[in-house]
Design a protein around this motif. Structure first.
Motif, PDB file in Angstrom:
ATOM      1  N   UNK A   3       4.002   7.909  45.169  1.00 52.32           N
ATOM      2  CA  UNK A   3       2.623   7.471  45.319  1.00 52.32           C
ATOM      3  C   UNK A   3       2.541   5.998  44.942  1.00 52.32           C
ATOM      4  N   UNK A   4       1.767   5.259  45.722  1.00 52.30           N
ATOM      5  CA  UNK A   4       1.544   3.841  45.497  1.00 52.30           C
ATOM      6  C   UNK A   4       0.146   3.693  44.901  1.00 52.30           C
ATOM      7  N   UNK A   5       0.084   3.220  43.659  1.00 56.00           N
ATOM      8  CA  UNK A   5      -1.174   3.134  42.927  1.00 56.00           C
ATOM      9  C   UNK A   5      -1.634   1.687  42.825  1.00 56.00           C
ATOM     10  N   UNK A   6      -2.800   1.359  43.392  1.00 57.84           N
ATOM     11  CA  UNK A   6      -3.307  -0.009  43.282  1.00 57.84           C
ATOM     12  C   UNK A   6      -3.625  -0.318  41.821  1.00 57.84           C
ATOM     13  N   UNK A   7      -3.386  -1.554  41.452  1.00 62.71           N
ATOM     14  CA  UNK A   7      -3.541  -1.949  40.061  1.00 62.71           C
ATOM     15  C   UNK A   7      -3.855  -3.443  40.005  1.00 62.71           C
ATOM     16  N   UNK A  28      -4.630   6.845  45.024  1.00 62.49           N
ATOM     17  CA  UNK A  28      -3.337   6.296  45.374  1.00 62.49           C
ATOM     18  C   UNK A  28      -3.137   6.367  46.883  1.00 62.49           C
ATOM     19  N   UNK A  29      -1.964   5.974  47.296  1.00 63.90           N
ATOM     20  CA  UNK A  29      -1.608   5.970  48.713  1.00 63.90           C
ATOM     21  C   UNK A  29      -0.188   6.527  48.829  1.00 63.90           C
ATOM     22  N   UNK A  90      -3.540  15.329  46.241  1.00 61.62           N
ATOM     23  CA  UNK A  90      -4.246  15.926  47.372  1.00 61.62           C
ATOM     24  C   UNK A  90      -4.633  14.819  48.343  1.00 61.62           C
ATOM     25  N   UNK A  91      -4.418  15.091  49.601  1.00 58.29           N
ATOM     26  CA  UNK A  91      -4.729  14.118  50.650  1.00 58.29           C
ATOM     27  C   UNK A  91      -6.090  14.444  51.239  1.00 58.29           C
ATOM     28  N   UNK A 101      -4.713   9.172  48.870  1.00 64.44           N
ATOM     29  CA  UNK A 101      -4.579  10.448  48.178  1.00 64.44           C
ATOM     30  C   UNK A 101      -5.313  10.378  46.846  1.00 64.44           C
ATOM     31  N   UNK A 102      -5.537  11.543  46.278  1.00 63.61           N
ATOM     32  CA  UNK A 102      -6.133  11.657  44.953  1.00 63.61           C
ATOM     33  C   UNK A 102      -5.075  12.267  44.039  1.00 63.61           C
TER      34      UNK A 102
END
Length: 169
Positions: A3-7, A28-29, A90-91, A101-102
């Motif tokens: 998962x790619x999490x923006x920060x 996330x993505x 979860x998408x 995604x969550x």
């Protein structure tokens, strides 16, 4: 699942101090079924690159929100890459952001695989994109061009052991 999490740099500093990203839920993505179906000709690496790009765009919005709240944040997009259990992701069915995604659990720093961050040379374009976001959202084509210009910068990859050096710069 990767998962790619923006920060942002301030949020990454806080995550390091607290031992993880959270509290949940986190946006996330990732490579979702919707993304795979939409980008049928792409291999896993290409799909992960799309998810990373979506997370970088979300990081730009986080930077804008931080600035609006008076938080001093360096003009550098940050994306944290983490390996999380499939059951905690979860998408949605968002056709605009097929990779979104969550994540239903906080992500400990021990699950972080890497960090992607803008090079210092991207700062002027990131600053301009932050300023242009409201007009871009309102449909201004010139502002969209500025935001797209920021997205043209490749994020640099850093190993987890380099995070302290990133936060010191």
């Amino acid at each position: 699942m990767r998962v790619y999490l923006p920060c942002t740099l301030p949020a990454l500093t806080k995550a390091v101090q607290q031992g993880g990203l959270g509290p949940a839920p986190l946006t996330g993505y990732a490579v979702t079924p919707a993304l795979t179906e939409w980008y049928a000709s792409g291999d896993t690496e290409e799909l992960e690159y799309v998810a990373l790009g979506d997370a970088a765009r979300a990081s730009l919005r986080m930077l804008a929100a931080d600035r609006a709240d008076g938080v001093e944040a360096a003009p550098r997009r940050v994306v944290v890459v983490a390996e999380v259990p499939d059951g905690s992701v979860s998408a949605g069915a968002d056709l605009e952001e097929r990779a979104r995604v969550r994540v239903t659990e906080a992500v400990p720093m021990t699950k972080v695989a890497a960090v992607h961050i803008d090079d210092l040379g991207a700062a002027p374009d990131i600053e301009a994109a932050i300023a242009a976001l409201p007009a871009s959202d309102d449909g201004d084509d010139d502002a969209r061009f500025i935001v797209d210009g920021a997205e043209a910068h490749e994020l640099m990859w850093y190993a987890t052991q380099e995070i302290p050096d990133l936060l010191g710069s």
